[in-house]
Design an enzyme around this catalytic site. Structure first.
Site, PDB file in Angstrom:
ATOM      1  N   GLU A 266      75.952  57.283  42.897  1.00 58.54           N
ATOM      2  CA  GLU A 266      75.635  56.167  43.790  1.00 58.54           C
ATOM      3  C   GLU A 266      76.837  55.238  43.775  1.00 58.54           C
ATOM      4  O   GLU A 266      77.205  54.711  42.728  1.00 58.54           O
ATOM      5  CB  GLU A 266      74.394  55.426  43.293  1.00 58.54           C
ATOM      6  CG  GLU A 266      74.112  54.144  44.048  1.00 58.54           C
ATOM      7  CD  GLU A 266      73.006  53.315  43.409  1.00 58.54           C
ATOM      8  OE1 GLU A 266      73.101  52.078  43.491  1.00 58.54           O
ATOM      9  OE2 GLU A 266      72.071  53.892  42.802  1.00 58.54           O
TER      10      GLU A 266
ATOM     11  N   HIS B 224      70.949  59.883  39.185  1.00 55.67           N
ATOM     12  CA  HIS B 224      72.283  59.514  39.641  1.00 55.67           C
ATOM     13  C   HIS B 224      72.957  58.607  38.628  1.00 55.67           C
ATOM     14  O   HIS B 224      72.314  58.063  37.752  1.00 55.67           O
ATOM     15  CB  HIS B 224      72.242  58.823  41.016  1.00 55.67           C
ATOM     16  CG  HIS B 224      71.498  57.532  41.044  1.00 55.67           C
ATOM     17  ND1 HIS B 224      70.196  57.431  41.474  1.00 55.67           N
ATOM     18  CD2 HIS B 224      71.867  56.280  40.702  1.00 55.67           C
ATOM     19  CE1 HIS B 224      69.800  56.179  41.390  1.00 55.67           C
ATOM     20  NE2 HIS B 224      70.799  55.451  40.911  1.00 55.67           N
TER      21      HIS B 224
ATOM     22  N   HIS C 101      83.566  58.348  31.443  1.00 58.57           N
ATOM     23  CA  HIS C 101      83.971  59.122  32.603  1.00 58.57           C
ATOM     24  C   HIS C 101      82.770  59.851  33.191  1.00 58.57           C
ATOM     25  O   HIS C 101      81.720  59.946  32.572  1.00 58.57           O
ATOM     26  CB  HIS C 101      85.067  60.133  32.236  1.00 58.57           C
ATOM     27  CG  HIS C 101      84.658  61.112  31.186  1.00 58.57           C
ATOM     28  ND1 HIS C 101      84.898  60.904  29.845  1.00 58.57           N
ATOM     29  CD2 HIS C 101      83.997  62.291  31.270  1.00 58.57           C
ATOM     30  CE1 HIS C 101      84.405  61.930  29.152  1.00 58.57           C
ATOM     31  NE2 HIS C 101      83.850  62.778  29.994  1.00 58.57           N
TER      32      HIS C 101
ATOM     33  N   GLU D 297      86.451  63.587  34.668  1.00 53.29           N
ATOM     34  CA  GLU D 297      86.908  64.716  33.861  1.00 53.29           C
ATOM     35  C   GLU D 297      86.558  66.007  34.580  1.00 53.29           C
ATOM     36  O   GLU D 297      85.434  66.182  35.046  1.00 53.29           O
ATOM     37  CB  GLU D 297      86.239  64.705  32.485  1.00 53.29           C
ATOM     38  CG  GLU D 297      86.676  65.860  31.602  1.00 53.29           C
ATOM     39  CD  GLU D 297      85.995  65.873  30.245  1.00 53.29           C
ATOM     40  OE1 GLU D 297      86.559  66.489  29.327  1.00 53.29           O
ATOM     41  OE2 GLU D 297      84.904  65.295  30.108  1.00 53.29           O
TER      42      GLU D 297
END
Length: 130
Positions: A56, A5, A74, A122
């Site tokens: 998360e 994550h 990003h 993005e």
């Protein structure tokens, strides 16, 4: 090894969950409050954590906002059609900060949206192979 994550600190968990689930179409996978540490962790994604990377969202109860800084870039999401994705995101109240179109110095179609805390997302249009 695999990426599990990416953690983003958010100022308002409900607002962020609404963006990631209602605007970007992710699912809330799990949430846990930690009263002793005064924070909540919420995990969102398009699939199960066991199958792919997720986000998360960390909400520290006593911190209403964060400075993103200049080191973060990003989060990237593949979409079938970046133009259509931007239109849907705008209809759902999301903020498109770079409309869909070919990337500078290339042909890949991309767009950028911004979450309620200012994090850039993005959108990368999936390439079709003829």
């Amino acid at each position: 090894m695999r990426i599990l994550h990416t953690m983003l600190r958010v100022g308002d968990l409900d607002r962020s969950l609404a963006f990631y689930t209602e605007v970007l179409g992710m699912r809330e996978l799990r949430r846990q409050d930690y009263p002793g540490g005064r924070f909540t962790l919420a995990f969102v994604g398009y699939g199960l954590e066991s199958e792919g990377a997720v986000l998360e969202l960390t909400h520290n109860w006593d911190t209403p906002s964060y400075d993103i800084g200049n080191g973060f870039g990003h989060v990237a999401i593949e979409v079938p059609d970046a133009y259509a994705a931007c239109e849907q995101i705008k209809k759902r109240g999301g903020k498109v900060v770079r409309e869909a179109g070919p990337m500078k110095h290339g042909t890949t179609v991309i767009a950028f949206v911004e979450d309620p805390d200012g994090y850039k997302i993005e959108l990368i249009q999936k390439k079709t192979h003829a």
